[in-house]
Design a protein around this motif. Structure first.
Motif, PDB file in Angstrom:
ATOM      1  N   THR B 144      38.609  10.779  63.022  1.00 34.59           N
ATOM      2  CA  THR B 144      39.950  10.191  63.106  1.00 34.59           C
ATOM      3  C   THR B 144      39.916   8.755  63.618  1.00 34.59           C
ATOM      4  O   THR B 144      40.961   8.130  63.736  1.00 34.59           O
ATOM      5  CB  THR B 144      40.833  11.017  64.066  1.00 34.59           C
ATOM      6  OG1 THR B 144      40.168  11.127  65.327  1.00 34.59           O
ATOM      7  CG2 THR B 144      41.095  12.408  63.507  1.00 34.59           C
ATOM      8  N   ASN B 145      38.719   8.239  63.938  1.00 37.37           N
ATOM      9  CA  ASN B 145      38.610   6.927  64.586  1.00 37.37           C
ATOM     10  C   ASN B 145      39.517   6.889  65.815  1.00 37.37           C
ATOM     11  O   ASN B 145      40.395   6.032  65.955  1.00 37.37           O
ATOM     12  CB  ASN B 145      38.959   5.797  63.617  1.00 37.37           C
ATOM     13  CG  ASN B 145      38.607   4.423  64.173  1.00 37.37           C
ATOM     14  OD1 ASN B 145      37.924   4.315  65.186  1.00 37.37           O
ATOM     15  ND2 ASN B 145      39.090   3.380  63.516  1.00 37.37           N
ATOM     16  N   GLY B 195      36.834   7.440  60.574  1.00 33.28           N
ATOM     17  CA  GLY B 195      38.264   7.467  60.265  1.00 33.28           C
ATOM     18  C   GLY B 195      38.598   8.052  58.902  1.00 33.28           C
ATOM     19  O   GLY B 195      39.764   8.061  58.519  1.00 33.28           O
ATOM     20  N   SER B 196      37.600   8.548  58.180  1.00 30.33           N
ATOM     21  CA  SER B 196      37.901   9.073  56.832  1.00 30.33           C
ATOM     22  C   SER B 196      38.252  10.566  56.861  1.00 30.33           C
ATOM     23  O   SER B 196      38.444  11.177  55.806  1.00 30.33           O
ATOM     24  CB  SER B 196      36.742   8.796  55.874  1.00 30.33           C
ATOM     25  OG  SER B 196      35.576   9.505  56.248  1.00 30.33           O
TER      26      SER B 196
END
Lengths: 456, 456
Positions: B144-145, B195-196
């Motif tokens: 999720t960063n 974050g992907s």
């Protein structure tokens, strides 16, 4: 066809078709990298101009090679035959400096030092400081994910790029990233484009994060008899838990070349000089500088001191920045850019020395030593093919050794043409294939700086 | 078929097929996000186990949804019908902490606070500190960063991820990134994967950059009558050129919920509390903390003070971290995560307040105010469909207003399911299309967490 099509979309003064004038746009400063001849040079003024160029190139099936100031050291901006060279030299406006949001918005042709000076007027600081900062552009810095002296504490260009305006490989003009301090909306296209050397998109505007201006730095200098001792000092600084704001290595060859050129009176009784800085505020800065001196001494420095003379300190760092152009005056320079783990710095420096001896190649050493980013500079007399072959062999051995020690073939200059072979050695075929699939997705017509970065 | 195939590749105890046990793996903490039912839960122990799962899923055409601790707030880890849920709960080894290189290598299931504690034993610090740090995993943080309290000065998870080991959408086990301080060899696949949300690859190992441990922080607290005054104080801190190491906003609803639960004696005579911290070393830290107090006062604080009692300061930040679970006890919470430019913080807070009034929705406010990342929490009584509709309308209005003020729909929680619609509002269709092409390139079979992040 191509030039006619460009003329219908761009103002006439954007185009250069004269072969002599084109010649000065065909390559960067990577002496040894091959280049072709461009059909035309375009100098767009606006993002829409850039978009028009890409749309024409898509329609005509012509490659487009983007360049900033041409200070690159890997051949990333070198022309391929029949291409359009797109120069950002007219896109030089600083569009915004915003102290409250701590960001700046600039066109890609803005020179690094000009942005830094403009920020300083607002009490702000744009950290990335490649040694080319008086000439290189923000667009070029973004394309190569440029590093510099302060990276050891403050990170590289990628760490400061918040958002981009980009023309894609299909000629769309888009914005990626953000102006906010944080943001995780979708994939990190901004980060993907930074360092992609013009192969995934052409940057037409850059939004960068800024920091508040720093307090003055404290400078330390250490003299060493051997490069390996200096390497041990770098390791000692890391082991002591210090975080210098710069930790640079310059050898005698570099200092002498600068002195011969600029007569700065730098000649020192040392084979290698380490230059360290601390920008910790107040007394913490002096304490950190003095701790660095002790690390230098423990590693065998013949002399180590915290400089109390700001002019002297500035001169030492100015010499560091001038070392590369000074050496270039002596003959073609093949520039290495390996980066190794900090613990491997002494061993890598020893190996570089041995490689120079073994191949009878004159190697000068510059390094962002604090982050393990070494720039051995292989100097060859002009027009000596035998010497050149030996330098090439040394270059390849340095790459192989850096990989063997857990390092990478390029710390900050980019892959361009010179490190494509090294990339194939460093990364697994599956990783290269993944990058190829991204290239195909973002540049389906294969027109964006073809032949760069990814190996054949 | 699917389960038989998994049994041939994995140890039997890796599989959960019992429906009751599967039920606890089907969703994260995004109360309002829909989820389906998984065919099976797998709990791999090794990267090769993960690779086997993906290879089976490719062969069977079955989606794989990866989850860490399930503390996500956007539905990014929610199951789709018939999928394999891959839980990293058994990949919990800290493989290396290296003080000299300032890095750590961990398996994805390591809990954030456990990594931080292990680093502290070596005098090192892993900064990203989402409020979920006692439970959330590094793998989930990477997916999720994740942000946190210290991001305002130290950046987010992406800024600390040096390298990853990943299983790709075609079942290859690869390494991307590096262990060196710098490196620009090829495209930034590491940054792309961070974050992907499990849609481009499954992380099986993470190499993170560390910092030296900090000096103790100085804490300031300010009480405000109105949330807009508190927003003005945030703007004043930025305008004064300060760089707090945390700047958090907590309103009366949050403090009361924590007090009702934990009886911490926090109730204050204020509608809104701002908590600031400085970790500048030595006297600079006290000076920065006191400058923050003056900013609070200039913005209309009814009371502002630098805390000289570390326990009191710790209690205030502990309350901040407990606010979300405390509010969840009062009913389903719909969590917003917009991030706006700092100058827009007062206006955005005013709009959130007005939206709550207009829709008769109870909105509590938590915020990483210093970076403009606001978490209005929409609290609804259970089983009240009318109230839920109004909360949903308020949620959509907040998103629209954040975009209108130059912000983003998600500062740190990720898109998951809840923000897909918002992403489509924030980003141009060409930008979404680019992300789709990357998804297709990296996950050609469409099996990695389908339906998340990108809008339909």
């Amino acid at each position: 066809m191509l030039i006619d099509a460009l003329r219908t979309r761009l103002h006439a003064d954007c185009l250069i078709v004269d072969a002599d004038r084109i010649a000065s746009y065909l390559h960067d400063e990577a002496e040894w990298a091959p280049h072709g001849t461009a059909a035309v040079v375009v100098r767009p003024r606006t993002p829409e101009d850039v978009q028009a160029v890409v749309q024409v190139c898509v329609a005509e099936g012509v490659p487009v090679v983007t360049r900033g100031a041409g200070t690159g050291l890997s051949g990333g901006a070198n022309a391929v035959d029949g291409c359009v060279v797109l120069s950002t030299e007219r896109m030089i406006r600083i569009l915004e400096i915003n102290p409250l949001e701590r960001l700046a918005v600039v066109q890609p042709g803005v020179v690094n030092d000009e942005l830094r000076a403009a920020c300083a007027e607002h009490g702000l600081w744009y950290p990335p400081d490649p040694a080319s900062s008086p000439w290189s552009t923000i667009g070029g810095n973004v394309a190569t994910n440029a590093g510099g002296l302060c990276c050891v504490k403050y990170g590289v260009t990628r760490d400061y790029v918040l958002g981009l305006q980009v023309v894609t490989g299909t000629g769309k003009l888009i914005r990626v990233g953000r102006r906010t301090a944080k943001g995780v909306a979708g994939y990190d296209l901004t980060g993907l484009l930074v360092g992609s050397e013009g192969t995934l998109g052409i940057v037409t505007e850059v939004t960068v994060r800024l920091r508040p201006a720093r307090e003055p730095e404290h400078t330390v200098a250490g003299y060493f008899d051997s490069i390996v001792d200096a390497g041990r000092a770098v390791e000692a600084v890391a082991a002591a838990g210090l975080t210098p704001s710069a930790l640079e290595l310059v050898d005698r060859h570099c200092l002498r070349a600068v002195d011969d050129w600029k007569n700065m009176g730098l000649s020192v009784d040392a084979n290698v000089v380490l230059l360290g800085r601390s920008d910790a505020p107040g007394p913490a800065g002096i304490a950190e500088a003095e701790a660095m001196v002790r690390c230098f001494e423990s590693a065998g420095a013949t002399f180590a001191v915290r400089s109390e003379d700001p002019e002297e300190a500035e001169a030492l760092f100015a010499a560091r920045r001038l070392a590369y152009p000074a050496l270039e005056r002596l003959g073609p320079v093949l520039t290495e850019d390996v980066c190794v783990p900090k613990a491997a710095v002494p061993e890598m420096l020893a190996r570089i020395e041995a490689i120079g001896v073994r191949h009878h190649v004159h190697i000068a050493n510059l390094a962002h030593a604090g982050d393990g980013n070494l720039h051995p500079l292989l100097i060859t007399p002009p027009d000596d093919p035998d010497q050149r072959r030996r330098a090439q062999a040394a270059f390849e051995e340095i790459i192989a050794d850096a990989i063997a020690l857990g390092g990478t073939v390029t710390g900050e200059h980019g892959v361009g043409l010179l490190k494509r072979h090294g990339l194939a050695q460093e990364q697994a075929p599956d990783v290269i294939a993944l990058q190829r699939s991204i290239k195909a997705a973002l540049d389906p017509h294969g027109i964006l700086n073809p032949g760069k970065v990814l190996p054949d």
